[in-house]
Design an enzyme around this catalytic site. Sequence first.
Site, short mmCIF file in Angstrom:
data_model
loop_
_atom_site.label_atom_id
_atom_site.label_comp_id
_atom_site.label_asym_id
_atom_site.label_seq_id
_atom_site.Cartn_x
_atom_site.Cartn_y
_atom_site.Cartn_z
N GLY A 1 -8.92 7.26 6.42
CA GLY A 1 -9.63 7.70 7.62
C GLY A 1 -10.85 6.86 7.91
O GLY A 1 -11.10 6.47 9.06
N ASP B 1 5.73 10.40 -0.29
CA ASP B 1 5.68 11.86 -0.18
C ASP B 1 6.79 12.33 0.76
O ASP B 1 6.96 11.78 1.86
CB ASP B 1 4.34 12.33 0.39
CG ASP B 1 3.17 12.02 -0.53
OD1 ASP B 1 3.43 11.72 -1.71
OD2 ASP B 1 2.02 12.08 -0.06
N GLU C 1 6.80 14.96 2.49
CA GLU C 1 6.24 15.56 3.68
C GLU C 1 5.95 14.54 4.78
O GLU C 1 5.95 14.87 5.98
CB GLU C 1 4.92 16.29 3.34
CG GLU C 1 5.07 17.47 2.39
CD GLU C 1 4.90 17.05 0.93
OE1 GLU C 1 4.96 15.83 0.66
OE2 GLU C 1 4.72 17.94 0.08
N LYS D 1 -4.76 -5.68 -11.02
CA LYS D 1 -3.30 -5.66 -11.03
C LYS D 1 -2.76 -5.42 -9.63
O LYS D 1 -3.17 -4.48 -8.96
CB LYS D 1 -2.80 -4.57 -11.98
CG LYS D 1 -3.09 -4.84 -13.46
CD LYS D 1 -2.32 -6.06 -13.95
CE LYS D 1 -2.55 -6.31 -15.44
NZ LYS D 1 -1.80 -7.51 -15.89
N LYS E 1 0.61 -5.09 -8.97
CA LYS E 1 1.93 -4.47 -8.97
C LYS E 1 1.98 -3.15 -8.20
O LYS E 1 2.96 -2.91 -7.46
CB LYS E 1 2.40 -4.26 -10.41
CG LYS E 1 3.89 -3.90 -10.53
CD LYS E 1 4.77 -5.03 -10.06
CE LYS E 1 4.74 -6.20 -11.05
NZ LYS E 1 5.67 -7.28 -10.65
N PRO E 2 0.97 -2.25 -8.31
CA PRO E 2 1.04 -1.02 -7.51
C PRO E 2 1.14 -1.29 -6.01
O PRO E 2 1.88 -0.60 -5.30
CB PRO E 2 -0.28 -0.31 -7.86
CG PRO E 2 -0.62 -0.81 -9.23
CD PRO E 2 -0.18 -2.24 -9.23
N GLN F 1 2.48 -4.00 -4.65
CA GLN F 1 3.82 -4.51 -4.38
C GLN F 1 4.83 -3.37 -4.29
O GLN F 1 5.69 -3.35 -3.39
CB GLN F 1 4.23 -5.48 -5.49
CG GLN F 1 3.39 -6.74 -5.57
CD GLN F 1 3.79 -7.62 -6.75
OE1 GLN F 1 4.98 -7.82 -7.01
NE2 GLN F 1 2.80 -8.13 -7.48
N ASP G 1 -15.91 -0.91 -2.93
CA ASP G 1 -16.87 0.18 -2.89
C ASP G 1 -18.20 -0.34 -2.35
O ASP G 1 -18.66 -1.42 -2.74
CB ASP G 1 -17.08 0.78 -4.29
CG ASP G 1 -15.82 1.43 -4.85
OD1 ASP G 1 -14.90 1.69 -4.05
OD2 ASP G 1 -15.77 1.66 -6.06
N CYS H 1 -25.12 28.65 10.66
CA CYS H 1 -24.05 29.65 10.72
C CYS H 1 -24.31 30.76 9.69
O CYS H 1 -25.22 31.56 9.89
CB CYS H 1 -22.69 28.99 10.52
SG CYS H 1 -21.31 30.04 11.03
N HIS I 1 -22.91 24.89 14.73
CA HIS I 1 -22.83 23.83 13.71
C HIS I 1 -23.28 22.50 14.31
O HIS I 1 -22.46 21.69 14.77
CB HIS I 1 -21.39 23.70 13.19
CG HIS I 1 -20.96 24.84 12.33
ND1 HIS I 1 -21.10 24.83 10.96
CD2 HIS I 1 -20.41 26.04 12.65
CE1 HIS I 1 -20.65 25.97 10.46
NE2 HIS I 1 -20.23 26.72 11.46
N GLU J 1 -24.22 19.87 12.89
CA GLU J 1 -23.76 18.70 12.14
C GLU J 1 -22.53 18.06 12.75
O GLU J 1 -22.26 16.87 12.54
CB GLU J 1 -23.49 19.09 10.68
CG GLU J 1 -22.28 19.97 10.45
CD GLU J 1 -22.56 21.46 10.54
OE1 GLU J 1 -21.75 22.27 10.04
OE2 GLU J 1 -23.60 21.83 11.14
#
Length: 548
Positions: free
Chosen positions: A21, A149, A151, A189, A191-192, A194, A242, A383, A510, A512
């Site tokens: 996201g 997955d 789903e 690595k 490989k994941p 790929q 990160d 709230c 709210h 925010e």
Amino acid sequence: MPQTTKFVFVTGGVVSSLGKGIAAASLGRLLVERGLRVTMLKFDPYINVDPGTMSPFQHGEVFVTDDGAETDLDIGHYERFLDRPLTQRNNVTTGRVYLDVITKERRGEYLGSTVQVIPHITDEIKAAMKRLAPENDVVLVEIGGTVGDIESQPFLEAIRQFRQEIGRENGLFVHLTLVPFIGAAGEVKTKPTQHSVRELMQIGIQPDVLICRTERPLADDVKRKIALFCNVEFGCVIESRDVPTIYEIPLSFRAQGFDEVVCRKLGLETRDPDLTAWGAMVRRITQPADRVKVAVVGKYTDLADAYKSVQEALIHGGIANEVGVDIHWLSSDLFTDAPTAARLLAAYDALLVPGGFGIRGVEGMVEAIRAAREGAVPFFGICLGMQVAIIEFARHAARLGDDANSSEFAADCSAPVVSLMESQQKVTEKGGTMRLGAYPCRLKPGSKAAEIYGVPEVSERHRHRYEVTNQYRDALAEAGMRFTGLSPDGMLVEMIELPAHPWFVGCQFHPELQSRPTRPHPLFAGFIAAAVKAKRTKVDAAVRAITA
């Protein structure tokens, strides 16, 4: 659907929670800076119609839009990065898709056909994408979950079909994957990644761009290896490391030419993006002149995602005041009594009590708010936080009795100062039935609220069933509370404050949800300004004590 509308499909692989996201929203910001009209769509693969009835511990925050949709927290990221309000159309779940298809079947709209996943479910998914095409140059589509997955399969099949229908020049596949660093081997690595791409290719989707989440920089030889084995161009392997703040990601993507790749592949002719203001905003976060400590006392503090928009809005408040905000998530259960609450709160410059539902932890919030009120600590209640402030004030300032409460928590209390709204009295179904979305609020002239906003009326987003009980307003006002924000008809309390306190504000809505890094919400900016002042007052007092 205008043929010129371009679509970017963002999928994820290897593991969840890699930040699809935020990555998609960051790309969206870059395209906005290029002068394009951009919107975003999140497909969530769960069967709930929306997240409104889901536990915050499972799903995190429920983000509410102006039109009253209860949506995934990623919609909040989209709004904050794009700086535009989104709607119900921007978040579609498996449950919503199946509900719409079954409703059509019951009305006979399929003319006796056997209703199947293909074409009926996939057609409904494609229709959701087409609805966003008008008036937008680019639609960014994020597929929730991880490739593989069960789903997510209908959504992946739908975007595969959709790309074929609109043409390769109008659709782009972006795949976010993990490139882990293995400490024992001392190397990253591939490989994941790929395997993840191979899984996508098995269902007919070849990624055009790969975003590689990594803790460490990826050397060019690693990127070339990924490009070779995953059948993408070398320049289309984008590193996503990160960073200290999520708002730095657009700058990182821009430095690697991610937006240029997308525009080139989609044939988009745009201006060069100007990220000067965005970069200055990021520097205010990463290089603040000072820092303040804010205690957030709630009932879901074990999972910060439950208060994601509160977290971001506090950071935005820091941007407005050029300070860093250290957020400390404290369970309300820690505040067992008045002495403990006062001791715990002494370590912080301000207190925020956010929203929530249910009785657990409420008494701890009462103690925390009492400590802030009596100790002149800046307080912001949102709230439920405002409702508990009403309960605390009723008990300890207005002297309405020790069992003054909300009828949500104690139906038989002697003074139900908070009670179920009249419009909610006969509501039995839980999903989508609260007071949801944007409503107007009129501010009392001369109040702190009016001063902070600078306008007589505002529109804010709501998500609640309970309100301040009108019959107790006079008693609370006589004890010193002011009702400084009301619904236009004067029947619903939207904001409270204590004029005798340095900064004691509560709101039923709210705020925010409308805060942006480029436009911090006025209430959060004011709250952090009060925290800065409180910190300096404490420092000055300490200095005077030392030099006396």
